[in-house]
Scaffold this motif. Structure first.
Motif, short mmCIF file in Angstrom:
data_model
loop_
_atom_site.label_atom_id
_atom_site.label_comp_id
_atom_site.label_asym_id
_atom_site.label_seq_id
_atom_site.Cartn_x
_atom_site.Cartn_y
_atom_site.Cartn_z
N GLY A 693 0.78 -1.23 0.00
CA GLY A 693 0.00 0.00 0.00
C GLY A 693 0.81 1.27 0.00
N HIS A 694 2.11 1.21 -0.21
CA HIS A 694 2.93 2.42 -0.18
C HIS A 694 2.55 3.38 -1.30
CE1 HIS A 694 6.27 0.06 2.15
NE2 HIS A 694 5.21 0.35 2.88
N ALA A 695 2.35 2.83 -2.50
CA ALA A 695 2.01 3.69 -3.63
C ALA A 695 0.65 4.35 -3.41
CB ALA A 695 2.03 2.90 -4.93
N LYS A 696 -0.32 3.58 -2.91
CA LYS A 696 -1.64 4.16 -2.63
C LYS A 696 -1.52 5.28 -1.59
CE LYS A 696 -4.39 0.05 -3.64
NZ LYS A 696 -5.36 -0.95 -3.08
N THR A 697 -0.73 5.05 -0.57
CA THR A 697 -0.55 6.06 0.47
C THR A 697 0.07 7.33 -0.09
OG1 THR A 697 -0.27 4.30 2.11
CG2 THR A 697 0.48 6.49 2.72
N ALA A 698 1.05 7.15 -0.99
CA ALA A 698 1.69 8.31 -1.58
C ALA A 698 0.71 9.10 -2.45
CB ALA A 698 2.90 7.87 -2.41
N VAL A 699 -0.10 8.40 -3.24
CA VAL A 699 -1.07 9.09 -4.10
C VAL A 699 -2.11 9.83 -3.25
CG1 VAL A 699 -2.91 8.72 -5.79
CG2 VAL A 699 -0.73 7.53 -6.03
N ARG A 700 -2.61 9.16 -2.20
CA ARG A 700 -3.58 9.81 -1.33
C ARG A 700 -2.99 11.06 -0.65
NH1 ARG A 700 -5.14 4.42 0.07
NH2 ARG A 700 -3.81 4.51 1.92
N ARG A 701 -1.72 10.98 -0.32
CA ARG A 701 -1.09 12.14 0.34
C ARG A 701 -0.99 13.32 -0.61
NH1 ARG A 701 4.97 12.27 3.08
NH2 ARG A 701 4.76 14.33 4.03
N LEU A 702 -0.67 13.04 -1.87
CA LEU A 702 -0.56 14.12 -2.84
C LEU A 702 -1.92 14.73 -3.14
CD1 LEU A 702 2.05 12.59 -5.33
CD2 LEU A 702 2.45 14.37 -3.64
N THR A 703 -2.89 13.87 -3.46
CA THR A 703 -4.22 14.38 -3.81
C THR A 703 -4.89 15.04 -2.60
OG1 THR A 703 -5.15 12.19 -3.36
CG2 THR A 703 -4.52 12.69 -5.64
N GLY A 704 -4.58 14.54 -1.40
CA GLY A 704 -5.16 15.14 -0.21
C GLY A 704 -4.68 16.54 0.05
N ASN A 705 -3.52 16.90 -0.50
CA ASN A 705 -2.99 18.26 -0.34
C ASN A 705 -3.28 19.13 -1.56
OD1 ASN A 705 -1.12 18.44 2.26
ND2 ASN A 705 -0.87 16.38 1.38
N GLY A 706 -4.23 18.70 -2.40
CA GLY A 706 -4.64 19.50 -3.53
C GLY A 706 -3.70 19.51 -4.70
N ILE A 707 -2.82 18.54 -4.78
CA ILE A 707 -1.85 18.48 -5.88
C ILE A 707 -2.48 17.76 -7.06
CG2 ILE A 707 0.39 17.58 -6.60
CD1 ILE A 707 1.30 17.92 -3.71
N THR A 708 -2.35 18.30 -8.26
CA THR A 708 -2.91 17.72 -9.47
C THR A 708 -1.91 16.72 -10.05
OG1 THR A 708 -4.13 19.76 -9.94
CG2 THR A 708 -3.84 18.20 -11.76
N ILE A 709 -2.32 15.46 -10.07
CA ILE A 709 -1.48 14.41 -10.65
C ILE A 709 -1.95 14.19 -12.07
CG2 ILE A 709 -0.69 12.03 -10.45
CD1 ILE A 709 -1.24 12.15 -7.49
N ILE A 710 -1.12 14.49 -13.04
CA ILE A 710 -1.49 14.40 -14.44
C ILE A 710 -1.62 12.96 -14.90
CG2 ILE A 710 0.87 14.42 -15.35
CD1 ILE A 710 -0.10 16.24 -17.57
N GLY A 711 -0.92 12.05 -14.25
CA GLY A 711 -0.96 10.64 -14.61
C GLY A 711 0.24 9.91 -14.02
N ALA A 712 0.38 8.67 -14.44
CA ALA A 712 1.45 7.84 -13.90
C ALA A 712 2.28 7.24 -15.02
CB ALA A 712 0.87 6.71 -13.04
#
Length: 755
Positions: A693-712
């Motif tokens: 779950g490390h990758a999921k945790t990292a994505v949730r942390r970014l999106t939770g702080n309002g960061i726009t993830i363009i993709g992977a």
């Protein structure tokens, strides 16, 4: 642009899903993806599956070896629906009326039911005397009952147990359109299986004949009365013989009738005294022979030195002592070359050798003494048996004088018994003639003792074990994959991380570095990053984002290489690009660009220099680099100031594209601070590298702080390693070989394969 897109691997299904709206797809496409994912799961876990199947096969082999072999004996009988009259009157029909042909199947099934009935099992049990002891249950591999079951007594409980075992081991097969039934019995004992199968066939034929016998003819009544009278006379003569034998103290161990060796009766009974005389005389002869043998053995031993006796030479203790003595003597002779005989150590060695000689002589003397004891014992046994034989001789002679009257009474018994046997035989013949119809049941094959077991069947058991192992392995692998959150395929990027898949980079050969692969514009890695640049442009409104951060869950997932390759690809199409090494803890871009790391990003954040002083040109035109600079003691504090957004905005005004290599997400606040100042963030995921779950945790942390993830971006992706095969590797091969001279496919080297 169209030609470039056609040459790149981003034209696979995943990029098309990004470029076109999702309309759900067809059922066949969904089924194809599911099957592909299922095959990938099995392929990745092929070693685990093989191990589970191997364990199950070993268990199956062990169970097969522990199973008791069972043998099946089969006899066959023919069941005719009608029988002929062989002794009927002339006014009777020669053939009994036959049953209707419509009832043929019912008739045959009735016979099968009779064979499998409880009454037939009881008949076989009594015929073979199976309830006399517990041997039958032991031979069948069972445990005899040791306590009553319910209201039954212990004897009835054992009787029911035997009947159940008979029913369980019996099998009657009647093929369709046939009157020949096979009677089989299965048992761990092959001889017992043949006996029981033949007993069922024989008792069934007898049972069928009994139903045809009559019991009311005059001849049978007459013979029955004669048999009754003769039986009474026989009983009286036997009692008279027995009374005389008791009064004369003649004990007949043969039941009153002595038999000779040829089976005929003799006049002299085999009394207890005579029997004892014969037995003791035989024992005396054997004791005498044993005494002679022991005497010869002792005389030979007495004339032979103890150490030369065969018993002494072959005795293990003697051989061991002799070996020890030889070793001691050899050591003594070796030490004698260095010391004199009166040396203390030499005296001890000599004493040890003498002690071994003493033990050898004592042991040899003891062995010869045991031979003498054997002779003495044999002599005493012979003398004791000789006295008993002499005593029984006189008793036997006295009994012979009293056996005259006994013989007279015995002849009367023999005469009555002969008459009774004749009448009984005649009665049996008359009874047989009473059944005017022949038996409609006949035996076709007799059950022979089977030589091969029918169970266990190793091949079938191993096949079943393999099937069960495959089912268990499939269930375990699917369950394991259900709870496995590692990202392996492009589909996992969306299903497990909820991100848009932009592209993937292939796994490089071990001897090829990323620098070498990126230097070759036709390499699979260069083509993948070119396709990624196109995906970034198409996935963001208004084209490529002006500011882009590149990050990952942890280090060594390829984010720095990806940031460098993305910046260089934008620079190659004529855009001015600045690449910032934002990893102030473990910078690496200055080594990729081959520039010094004297002044850089940390100096700008600390307001200790201008942008012009920090920017360094690279070998790629239109690409500039701002290295990390000196490593600060607290990078998060430096990034959290007001200088970071000012710096990013100023660089965005001077350059078309600003690419920042951000640190990994987990455990650090740096990426959140950097991502909050950029238009978009690219998330880099190593294929089959992120777990728990490390990758999921990292994505949730970014999106939770309002960061726009363009993709992977999926890095180090080896489609064939995870079992996706040719379908996923086609685009890379096509882009790599496009424009190359034609060559046989066998001579091409797959760019993503690992050595």
């Amino acid at each position: 642009m169209n030609k470039q897109i056609a040459l790149h691997p981003d034209l696979d299904d995943d990029l098309l899903d990004v470029m076109e709206p999702d309309n759900g797809g067809s059922v066949s496409d969904e089924l194809s993806r599911n099957l592909r994912a299922l095959w990938s799961t099995f392929y990745r876990n092929r070693l685990l599956i093989a191990a589970i199947v191997g364990v199950f096969m070993l268990i199956g082999l062990g169970v097969t070896m522990l199973m008791t072999p069972k043998y099946r004996a089969t006899t066959s009988i023919q069941i005719d629906q009608q029988s002929t009259n062989v002794l009927g009157n002339t006014d009777q029909n020669s053939v009994d009326p036959a049953a209707a042909w419509q009832d043929a199947d019912r008739f045959l099934q009735t016979q099968v039911d009779v064979l499998q009935s409880r009454a037939m099992a009881i008949t076989v049990m009594q015929d073979l005397n199976l309830n006399a002891n517990d041997d039958f249950i032991h031979q069948m591999g069972g445990k005899p009952a040791d306590r009553p079951a319910g209201p039954l007594s212990l004897a009835d409980t054992k009787r029911e147990q035997i009947l159940n075992v008979l029913s369980d081991g019996l099998r009657v097969d009647l093929p369709r359109n046939s009157r020949v039934a096979d009677i089989s019995f299965t048992s761990p004992d092959p001889r017992l299986a043949a006996r029981v199968a033949n007993a069922f066939a024989a008792d069934f034929m007898i049972f069928n004949m009994k139903r045809k016998f009559g019991s009311s003819t005059y001849a049978r009544n007459f013979l029955e009365s004669q048999l009754s009278d003769t039986r009474s006379k026989l009983e009286q003569s036997e009692r008279a013989l027995l009374d005389y034998a008791r009064s004369a103290q003649l004990l007949d161990v043969s039941g009153g009738i002595a038999s000779s060796t040829d089976g005929s009766t003799t006049g002299t009974p085999r009394s207890l005294t005579t029997s004892n005389l014969v037995q003791i005389n035989d024992a005396y002869a054997q004791a005498q022979a044993a005494r002679v043998q022991a005497q010869q053995h002792w005389e030979q031993a007495a004339a032979t030195p103890p150490m030369q006796l065969q018993e002494v030479l072959t005795n293990p203790a003697v051989m061991q002592l002799a070996q020890l003595k030889a070793q001691a003597q050899a050591a003594y002779q070796q030490d004698l070359q260095r010391h004199k005989p009166d040396y203390p150590q030499m005296q001890q060695a000599a004493a040890h050798i003498a002690e071994l000689d003493r033990q050898l002589n004592s042991l040899a003397t003891s062995i010869r003494g045991s031979i003498k004891e054997q002779y003495a014992t044999a002599l005493k046994q012979e003398q004791a048996l000789s006295g008993q034989v002499n005593g029984l001789k006189s008793s036997t002679q006295n009994e012979q004088s009293r056996s005259v009257e006994y013989n007279i009474l015995k002849r009367a018994v023999d005469t009555n018994r002969t008459m009774y046997d004749s009448l009984l035989q005649r009665y049996a013949e008359v009874s047989a003639q009473a059944g005017v119809a022949a038996n409609n049941i006949s035996q076709v094959d007799v059950a022979d003792t089977p030589d091969k077991p029918v169970s266990p069947k190793p091949l079938i058991n191993l096949a079943l074990a393999m099937i069960l192992g495959m089912m268990a392995a499939a269930g375990f692998v699917l369950l394991r994959d259900k709870f496995d959150d590692s990202v392996r395929t492009p589909e996992d990027v969306n299903s497990k991380l909820g991100l848009t898949f932009l592209n993937s980079t292939p796994m490089l050969d071990q001897e090829m570095t990323p620098d070498e692969a990126l230097s070759d514009p036709r390499s699979a890695l260069s083509e993948a990053y070119s396709a990624l640049r196109t995906s970034i442009e198409l996935s963001h409104k208004g084209g490529a984002p002006r500011t882009l951060a590149v990050t990952s869950t942890r280090q060594s997932e390829g984010k720095s290489t990806s940031a460098f390759a993305i910046a260089r690809n934008f620079a190659k199409i004529g855009r001015s690009v600045v690449l910032i090494d934002g990893d102030l803890r473990k910078p690496s871009l200055h080594r990729l660009a081959n520039v010094p790391n004297g002044r850089g990003f940390s100096n700008l954040l600390a307001r200790m220099g201008s942008i012009d002083e920090a920017i360094q040109p690279t070998e790629t035109p239109n690409l500039s680099l701002i290295s990390a600079g000196p490593l600060p003691p607290n990078p998060a504090e430096l990034l959290s100031g007001a200088r970071l957004p000012e710096l990013i905005n100023e660089l965005a005004e001077r350059f078309d594209v600003v690419v920042i290599d951000a640190p990994p997400v987990l455990g650090l606040a740096d990426t959140v601070l950097i991502g909050s100042t950029t238009e978009a963030t690219l998330f880099v995921v190593e294929a089959n590298g992120s777990h728990h779950g490390h990758a999921k945790t990292a994505v949730r942390r970014l999106t939770g702080n309002g960061i726009t993830i363009i993709g992977a971006l999926l890095t180090k992706y080896d489609a064939r390693k995870i079992g996706y095969g040719y379908g996923y590797g086609y685009n890379y091969t096509y882009s790599y070989s496009y424009g190359q001279p034609d060559a046989p496919s066998s001579s091409r080297k797959w760019p993503w394969s690992k050595k």
